[in-house]
Design a protein around this motif. Structure first.
Motif, PDB file in Angstrom:
ATOM      1  N   PRO A 125       0.824  -1.272   0.421  1.00  0.00           N
ATOM      2  CA  PRO A 125      -0.747   0.086  -0.056  1.00  0.00           C
ATOM      3  C   PRO A 125       0.794   1.403  -0.535  1.00  0.00           C
ATOM      4  CG  PRO A 125      -1.010  -1.348   1.492  1.00  0.00           C
ATOM      5  CD  PRO A 125       0.405  -2.043   0.933  1.00  0.00           C
ATOM      6  N   ASN A 126       0.152   2.455  -0.521  1.00  0.00           N
ATOM      7  CA  ASN A 126       1.446   3.460  -0.736  1.00  0.00           C
ATOM      8  C   ASN A 126       1.023   3.581   1.185  1.00  0.00           C
ATOM      9  OD1 ASN A 126       1.620   3.215  -3.324  1.00  0.00           O
ATOM     10  ND2 ASN A 126       0.040   4.249  -3.842  1.00  0.00           N
ATOM     11  N   VAL A 127       2.139   5.102   1.463  1.00  0.00           N
ATOM     12  CA  VAL A 127       2.229   5.331   2.871  1.00  0.00           C
ATOM     13  C   VAL A 127       2.916   6.504   2.225  1.00  0.00           C
ATOM     14  CG1 VAL A 127       1.711   3.250   4.115  1.00  0.00           C
ATOM     15  CG2 VAL A 127       3.684   4.145   3.528  1.00  0.00           C
ATOM     16  N   ALA A 128       3.163   7.561   3.429  1.00  0.00           N
ATOM     17  CA  ALA A 128       3.266   8.715   3.407  1.00  0.00           C
ATOM     18  C   ALA A 128       4.781   8.580   3.371  1.00  0.00           C
ATOM     19  CB  ALA A 128       3.206   9.494   4.533  1.00  0.00           C
ATOM     20  N   GLU A 129       5.885   9.336   3.102  1.00  0.00           N
ATOM     21  CA  GLU A 129       7.233   9.187   2.999  1.00  0.00           C
ATOM     22  C   GLU A 129       7.910   9.920   3.509  1.00  0.00           C
ATOM     23  OE1 GLU A 129       8.497   7.348  -0.226  1.00  0.00           O
ATOM     24  OE2 GLU A 129       7.809   4.912  -0.677  1.00  0.00           O
ATOM     25  N   THR A 130       7.619  11.131   4.108  1.00  0.00           N
ATOM     26  CA  THR A 130       8.423  12.490   4.463  1.00  0.00           C
ATOM     27  C   THR A 130       9.036  12.213   5.243  1.00  0.00           C
ATOM     28  OG1 THR A 130       7.319  13.626   3.172  1.00  0.00           O
ATOM     29  CG2 THR A 130       8.126  14.647   4.547  1.00  0.00           C
ATOM     30  N   PRO A 131      10.001  12.433   6.149  1.00  0.00           N
ATOM     31  CA  PRO A 131      11.017  12.466   7.675  1.00  0.00           C
ATOM     32  C   PRO A 131      10.838  13.567   7.472  1.00  0.00           C
ATOM     33  CG  PRO A 131      12.316  10.926   5.595  1.00  0.00           C
ATOM     34  CD  PRO A 131      11.334  12.013   4.863  1.00  0.00           C
ATOM     35  N   LEU A 132      10.331  13.966   9.058  1.00  0.00           N
ATOM     36  CA  LEU A 132      10.305  14.630  10.139  1.00  0.00           C
ATOM     37  C   LEU A 132      10.808  15.762  10.264  1.00  0.00           C
ATOM     38  CD1 LEU A 132       7.584  16.425  12.012  1.00  0.00           C
ATOM     39  CD2 LEU A 132       8.703  14.976  13.589  1.00  0.00           C
ATOM     40  N   SER A 133      12.244  15.042   9.935  1.00  0.00           N
ATOM     41  CA  SER A 133      13.790  15.475  10.063  1.00  0.00           C
ATOM     42  C   SER A 133      13.485  16.672   8.320  1.00  0.00           C
ATOM     43  CB  SER A 133      14.342  14.296   9.587  1.00  0.00           C
ATOM     44  OG  SER A 133      15.056  13.950   8.514  1.00  0.00           O
ATOM     45  N   ASP A 134      12.824  16.266   7.194  1.00  0.00           N
ATOM     46  CA  ASP A 134      12.571  17.310   6.245  1.00  0.00           C
ATOM     47  C   ASP A 134      11.781  18.049   6.318  1.00  0.00           C
ATOM     48  OD1 ASP A 134      14.858  15.024   5.654  1.00  0.00           O
ATOM     49  OD2 ASP A 134      13.829  14.150   3.846  1.00  0.00           O
ATOM     50  N   VAL A 135      11.098  18.160   7.382  1.00  0.00           N
ATOM     51  CA  VAL A 135       9.950  19.143   7.276  1.00  0.00           C
ATOM     52  C   VAL A 135      10.427  20.590   7.707  1.00  0.00           C
ATOM     53  CG1 VAL A 135       7.374  19.998   8.257  1.00  0.00           C
ATOM     54  CG2 VAL A 135       8.025  17.469   7.797  1.00  0.00           C
ATOM     55  N   GLU A 136      10.290  21.678   7.197  1.00  0.00           N
ATOM     56  CA  GLU A 136      10.112  23.087   7.611  1.00  0.00           C
ATOM     57  C   GLU A 136      10.119  23.796   9.022  1.00  0.00           C
ATOM     58  OE1 GLU A 136      12.625  24.874   5.701  1.00  0.00           O
ATOM     59  OE2 GLU A 136      13.264  23.142   4.931  1.00  0.00           O
TER      60      GLU A 136
END
Length: 244
Positions: A143-154
């Protein structure tokens, strides 16, 4: 040779190699496996050599370890077992999400394919486990899931927690203490450059107003903490989010 013919150690190494790739921690070196398994590098070298000779992995001297198609198929089968067992333990036996990883690690080697398929049927074919990790389907698709690490969020961005690694119970218990779970919406308030910590807050709570006391934004019958949520840098790559 079938998955069941592999030793538990070989099954574990395949799952760990695949897991490194899933969380974007590449390339995978033998030293990574040794650190993860808490064993000597020489022990890992022998295990990797056996995976290569069996056709489950590729590894050039001093190079990264890659799974073959067969190795990836078996790794996904182990991941499927692990995540369905975690979901079963939480749903049916009321374990908390910080208690299930070690239990599933032990059970996944003994469970038969029939048992795993029946657990999947009983649970209604869930697409994710209690930590938001995708559960491979029986055919190996994901299944598709979110792949953005929290460390990359502004700083200033609003996010929804989508996945939290099951391998650090300290992080899971910290989230529990703040009533943060999969689906909780937070804002990145600050990044401390000196310590590399990230501070988050709830979007719909305010510590300065009496109205916020007793708020239950997650609808779980528990009062939401208005205290800031401060995460160490070692945690932030273990959390994937959806940026709002």
């Amino acid at each position: 040779m079938t998955l069941q013919d592999l030793s538990p150690n070989a099954q574990d190494y395949l799952k760990v190699i695949w897991g490194f790739h899933e969380w974007g921690r590449t390339p995978v070196q033998p030293s990574d496996l040794a650190s993860k398994a808490h064993v000597k590098p020489s022990t890992v070298s022998g295990a990797v050599a056996r995976l290569v000779s069996g056709g489950y992995a590729r590894h050039d001297p001093y190079g990264a370890i890659e799974l073959t198609d067969t190795g990836e198929r078996y790794a996904l089968a182990m991941v499927r077992r692990h995540r369905l067992l975690e979901t079963f333990l939480v749903s049916a036996l009321h374990y908390s999400w910080d208690e299930v990883h070690a239990e599933a690690d032990a059970l996944e080697h003994a469970a038969s394919d029939m048992m795993i398929d029946r657990i999947d049927d009983m649970l209604g074919h869930p697409s994710t486990d209690p930590h938001g990790d995708p559960i491979p389907r029986a055919d190996g698709s994901m299944p598709n899931v979110a792949e953005t690490p929290l460390s990359d969020v502004e700083t200033g961005a609003a996010v929804t927690i989508e996945r939290v690694s099951d391998e650090d119970p300290e992080l899971l218990r910290y989230f529990d203490a703040h009533h943060v779970t999969i689906g909780t919406t937070l804002r990145v308030e600050n990044r401390d450059k000196a310590s590399s910590t990230i501070t988050l807050s709830r979007l719909n709570s305010s510590a300065s107003t009496a109205d916020s006391e007793g708020a239950d934004p997650d609808g779980d019958g528990q009062l939401a903490s208005t205290a800031p949520i401060t995460l160490q840098p070692s945690f932030t790559d273990s959390i994937h989010v959806r940026v709002l």
